[in-house]
Design a protein around this motif. Structure first.
Motif, PDB file in Angstrom:
ATOM      1  N   ALA A  13      -3.669  20.362  40.017  1.00  0.00           N
ATOM      2  CA  ALA A  13      -4.126  20.540  41.403  1.00  0.00           C
ATOM      3  C   ALA A  13      -5.606  20.860  41.396  1.00  0.00           C
ATOM      4  O   ALA A  13      -6.031  21.906  40.899  1.00  0.00           O
ATOM      5  N   ASP A  15      -8.262  22.183  43.295  1.00  0.00           N
ATOM      6  CA  ASP A  15      -8.572  22.922  44.523  1.00  0.00           C
ATOM      7  C   ASP A  15      -9.943  23.551  44.371  1.00  0.00           C
ATOM      8  O   ASP A  15     -10.075  24.689  43.923  1.00  0.00           O
ATOM      9  N   LYS A  37      -4.057  16.078  41.629  1.00  0.00           N
ATOM     10  CA  LYS A  37      -3.693  16.231  43.042  1.00  0.00           C
ATOM     11  C   LYS A  37      -4.934  16.622  43.838  1.00  0.00           C
ATOM     12  O   LYS A  37      -5.660  17.535  43.466  1.00  0.00           O
ATOM     13  N   THR A 123       7.021  26.799  51.501  1.00  0.00           N
ATOM     14  CA  THR A 123       7.553  27.965  50.780  1.00  0.00           C
ATOM     15  C   THR A 123       6.925  29.266  51.267  1.00  0.00           C
ATOM     16  O   THR A 123       7.378  30.342  50.901  1.00  0.00           O
ATOM     17  N   PRO A 181       5.449  22.732  42.611  1.00  0.00           N
ATOM     18  CA  PRO A 181       4.372  23.690  42.329  1.00  0.00           C
ATOM     19  C   PRO A 181       5.007  25.054  42.016  1.00  0.00           C
ATOM     20  O   PRO A 181       6.217  25.152  41.857  1.00  0.00           O
ATOM     21  N   GLY A 182       4.180  26.102  41.941  1.00  0.00           N
ATOM     22  CA  GLY A 182       4.732  27.437  41.658  1.00  0.00           C
ATOM     23  C   GLY A 182       5.179  27.555  40.220  1.00  0.00           C
ATOM     24  O   GLY A 182       6.128  28.272  39.900  1.00  0.00           O
ATOM     25  N   ARG A 184       4.200  28.472  36.241  1.00  0.00           N
ATOM     26  CA  ARG A 184       3.250  29.247  35.452  1.00  0.00           C
ATOM     27  C   ARG A 184       3.705  29.333  34.003  1.00  0.00           C
ATOM     28  O   ARG A 184       4.838  29.737  33.742  1.00  0.00           O
ATOM     29  N   GLN A 193       0.890  33.275  43.514  1.00  0.00           N
ATOM     30  CA  GLN A 193       2.253  32.726  43.496  1.00  0.00           C
ATOM     31  C   GLN A 193       3.209  33.884  43.238  1.00  0.00           C
ATOM     32  O   GLN A 193       2.996  34.698  42.347  1.00  0.00           O
ATOM     33  N   VAL A 211       3.352  20.535  39.489  1.00  0.00           N
ATOM     34  CA  VAL A 211       1.983  20.674  39.999  1.00  0.00           C
ATOM     35  C   VAL A 211       1.435  21.999  39.487  1.00  0.00           C
ATOM     36  O   VAL A 211       1.997  23.054  39.779  1.00  0.00           O
ATOM     37  N   ILE A 212       0.366  21.943  38.718  1.00  0.00           N
ATOM     38  CA  ILE A 212      -0.195  23.166  38.135  1.00  0.00           C
ATOM     39  C   ILE A 212      -1.696  23.175  38.403  1.00  0.00           C
ATOM     40  O   ILE A 212      -2.397  22.213  38.076  1.00  0.00           O
ATOM     41  N   GLY A 213      -2.173  24.266  39.024  1.00  0.00           N
ATOM     42  CA  GLY A 213      -3.596  24.354  39.335  1.00  0.00           C
ATOM     43  C   GLY A 213      -4.320  25.325  38.438  1.00  0.00           C
ATOM     44  O   GLY A 213      -4.752  24.997  37.341  1.00  0.00           O
ATOM     45  N   ARG A 214      -4.427  26.575  38.914  1.00  0.00           N
ATOM     46  CA  ARG A 214      -5.303  27.551  38.267  1.00  0.00           C
ATOM     47  C   ARG A 214      -5.032  27.832  36.792  1.00  0.00           C
ATOM     48  O   ARG A 214      -5.992  28.085  36.054  1.00  0.00           O
ATOM     49  N   PRO A 215      -3.796  27.787  36.317  1.00  0.00           N
ATOM     50  CA  PRO A 215      -3.637  27.997  34.868  1.00  0.00           C
ATOM     51  C   PRO A 215      -4.439  26.986  34.046  1.00  0.00           C
ATOM     52  O   PRO A 215      -4.790  27.250  32.899  1.00  0.00           O
TER      53      PRO A 215
HETATM   54  O1  C5P Z   1      -3.193  27.117  41.295  1.00  0.00           O
HETATM   55  P1  C5P Z   1      -1.731  26.839  41.533  1.00  0.00           P
HETATM   56  O2  C5P Z   1      -0.985  26.390  40.294  1.00  0.00           O
HETATM   57  O3  C5P Z   1      -1.044  27.975  42.241  1.00  0.00           O
HETATM   58  O4  C5P Z   1      -1.767  25.584  42.524  1.00  0.00           O
HETATM   59  C1  C5P Z   1      -0.612  25.028  43.044  1.00  0.00           C
HETATM   60  C2  C5P Z   1      -0.930  23.899  43.968  1.00  0.00           C
HETATM   61  O5  C5P Z   1       0.275  23.513  44.622  1.00  0.00           O
HETATM   62  C3  C5P Z   1      -1.927  24.235  45.072  1.00  0.00           C
HETATM   63  O6  C5P Z   1      -2.671  23.039  45.353  1.00  0.00           O
HETATM   64  C4  C5P Z   1      -1.062  24.630  46.235  1.00  0.00           C
HETATM   65  O7  C5P Z   1      -1.646  24.357  47.468  1.00  0.00           O
HETATM   66  C5  C5P Z   1       0.153  23.724  46.012  1.00  0.00           C
HETATM   67  N1  C5P Z   1       1.394  24.261  46.566  1.00  0.00           N
HETATM   68  C6  C5P Z   1       1.942  25.475  46.193  1.00  0.00           C
HETATM   69  N2  C5P Z   1       3.106  25.920  46.739  1.00  0.00           N
HETATM   70  C7  C5P Z   1       3.720  25.169  47.623  1.00  0.00           C
HETATM   71  C8  C5P Z   1       3.210  23.950  47.996  1.00  0.00           C
HETATM   72  C9  C5P Z   1       2.025  23.512  47.440  1.00  0.00           C
HETATM   73  O8  C5P Z   1       1.394  26.185  45.367  1.00  0.00           O
HETATM   74  N3  C5P Z   1       4.845  25.613  48.109  1.00  0.00           N
END
Ligand code: C5P
Length: 239
Positions: A13, A15, A37, A123, A181-182, A184, A193, A211-215
């Motif tokens: 992700a 962001d 993403k 969520t 997402p969510g 870790r 989260q 979907v993994i962003g900040r990690p």
């Molecule tokens: O950084 P992190 O791993 O928390 O990013 C998760 C990504 O998934 C972000 O872009 C966030 O907007 C998205 N997302 C989420 N939870 C949801 C839906 C989308 O964390 N329920």
């Protein structure tokens, strides 16, 4: 139903408030190792040109704009997204079957159409919040009902919390993409989260893609972090 290549299963992700840090990160990543993403923040700031740059670098891009409007408008937006060459797009299942079917019908005119998945219940909403919106039942029941409506409307799958994966998989079956997402890794900070799961647990419970962003994006060495996460799921053996 379109045949779906699930690997690579990690969607990073992006962001960021500007293009430069995102592109710097992306230059260190490899399309064979992850997908990307792009959400509302980056798209609103940077527009379709930014998405096209990522696509032109060979990445599968999930354009996370969660469309919700009348069927004709959503279908046209999906058409525009498909023209950008993105790999996956999404919409809100609460837009209803006519909206989802119109979107799917329009996408099917593209020879190599993007995947289309739905968001069921955000969520961030509690049982009390969705009752105030007017939904009957708990969030879990609503997620399942909207997931079934999504499948009946011919979409490829849904975005859901890893906590919902087991129930949805049981209710809808195997031929339905679950993007979560969510997630870790065990060593990572939770950030904001609250209900997280490790990548391997999410896959073992029935998730298809993570979907993994900040990690990854906030790691000192994002590529090393991506590789560590890939290593942590290397033992995953889909049934
Ligand atoms: O950084 P992190 O791993 O928390 O990013 C998760 C990504 O998934 C972000 O872009 C966030 O907007 C998205 N997302 C989420 N939870 C949801 C839906 C989308 O964390 N329920």
């Amino acid at each position: 139903m379109k045949s779906i290549e699930k690997n690579p299963r990690i969607i990073v992700a992006l962001d960021y408030p500007a293009a430069e840090p995102a592109l710097e990160l992306v230059s260190g990543l490899d399309p064979a190792l992850c997908r990307l993403k792009v959400g509302k923040e980056m798209f609103t700031r940077l527009g379709p040109g930014f998405v096209e740059r990522l696509v032109s670098r060979g990445f599968d891009v999930f354009l996370d704009l969660k469309f919700h409007d009348i069927p004709n408008t959503v279908a046209a937006a999906c058409d525009a997204a498909a023209d950008l060459g993105v790999w996956m797009i999404n919409l809100h299942a609460s837009g209803g079957a006519p909206m989802m079917e119109a979107a799917m019908e329009r996408l099917n005119r593209h020879p190599n159409r993007p995947l289309l998945v739905a968001v069921t219940v955000l969520t961030s909403l509690s049982d009390q919040d969705i009752a105030k919106v007017g939904y009957r039942g708990t969030t879990a029941e609503t997620v399942l009902r909207l997931a079934a409506l999504t499948a009946d409307s011919g979409l490829d799958g849904i975005v859901c919390s890893p906590r919902e994966v087991t129930e949805v998989r049981r209710g809808i079956g195997q031929d339905f993409l679950l993007v979560t997402p969510g997630v870790r890794p065990r060593s990572a900070a939770l950030d904001d989260q609250k209900r997280v799961m490790t990548p391997l647990d999410a896959l073992n419970n029935g998730a298809d893609m993570l979907v993994i962003g900040r990690p990854i994006t906030a790691a000192a060495d994002p590529l090393a972090s991506l590789k560590d996460i890939r290593e942590s799921i290397s033992g995953f053996n889909p049934a």
